[in-house]
Design an enzyme around this catalytic site. Structure first.
Site, PDB file in Angstrom:
ATOM      1  N   ALA A  51      10.017 -12.508 -20.744  1.00 21.89           N
ATOM      2  CA  ALA A  51       9.959 -13.819 -21.411  1.00 21.89           C
ATOM      3  C   ALA A  51      10.406 -14.912 -20.449  1.00 21.89           C
ATOM      4  CB  ALA A  51      10.751 -13.825 -22.712  1.00 21.89           C
ATOM      5  N   HIS A  52       9.760 -14.941 -19.308  1.00 18.07           N
ATOM      6  CA  HIS A  52       9.980 -15.991 -18.318  1.00 18.07           C
ATOM      7  C   HIS A  52       8.823 -15.957 -17.319  1.00 18.07           C
ATOM      8  CE1 HIS A  52      11.170 -12.812 -15.573  1.00 18.07           C
ATOM      9  NE2 HIS A  52      12.045 -12.382 -16.453  1.00 18.07           N
ATOM     10  N   ALA A  53       8.806 -16.943 -16.429  1.00 21.84           N
ATOM     11  CA  ALA A  53       7.836 -16.955 -15.327  1.00 21.84           C
ATOM     12  C   ALA A  53       8.611 -17.140 -14.026  1.00 21.84           C
ATOM     13  CB  ALA A  53       6.837 -18.085 -15.515  1.00 21.84           C
ATOM     14  N   ARG A  98       5.487 -13.848 -18.647  1.00 21.27           N
ATOM     15  CA  ARG A  98       5.328 -12.433 -18.989  1.00 21.27           C
ATOM     16  C   ARG A  98       6.438 -11.959 -19.915  1.00 21.27           C
ATOM     17  NH1 ARG A  98       7.269 -11.285 -13.998  1.00 21.27           N
ATOM     18  NH2 ARG A  98       6.189 -13.212 -13.513  1.00 21.27           N
TER      19      ARG A  98
END
Ligand code: TYD
Length: 136
Positions: A51-53, A98
């Site tokens: 839960a980040h890029a 993602r």
């Protein structure tokens, strides 16, 4: 970068009666030099990771044992990849939101990364990510 740049890569597999062997060479099987390896394990059922890029980081994700899903989103479209073989991996290019879920019991997720750990490279807020890729 567009989602189509992210793809499943099949790794070499040396089959042997004594057991199979797979290898990964930076700049050859994955399109970057490998500067870091980390792995997720003992993931409880129902947990979600990621839960980040990343702004600059390229990664290659392999299910070393068990299985899990990786969901990639370039700000415009998203795609779910199921990983369940240690000779397949998912190349994740920079600027890709993602998350990982659907971990089987005993799953081990190995990640090969193009850079050392740098918290400043993370985008952990979805609205910031969306604005960064011009989707906001
Ligand atoms: P994070 O990348 O947010 O985990 P995930 O994406 O798998 O859910 O990292 C979780 C924590 O671990 C965070 O505090 C940073 C730390 N960490 C390191 O110190 N070094 C590393 O190489 C990685 C990947 C994480």
């Amino acid at each position: 970068m567009p989602l189509r740049d992210c793809r499943i890569i099949e790794l070499p597999k040396v089959c042997d009666q004594r057991g199979n062997l797979t290898f990964v060479e930076g700049g050859n099987h994955v399109p970057f030099e490998i500067r870091r390896v980390y792995y997720l394990y003992d993931v409880p059922g129902g947990a979600e990771r990621g839960a980040h890029a990343h702004r600059n980081l390229s990664q290659f994700i392999v299910a070393m044992s068990g299985s899990f899903d990786v969901v990639l989103n370039d700000g415009f479209e998203s795609k779910r990849f199921h990983l369940n073989r240690s000779y397949f991996g998912l190349y994740v290019c920079p600027l890709m939101w993602r998350y990982l879920d659907n971990f089987s019991s005993g799953a081990v997720c190995m990640v090969l990364a193009s850079e050392h750990y740098d918290e400043a490279d993370y985008i952990r807020d979805y609205d910031t990510f969306s604005a960064t890729v011009g989707a906001g």
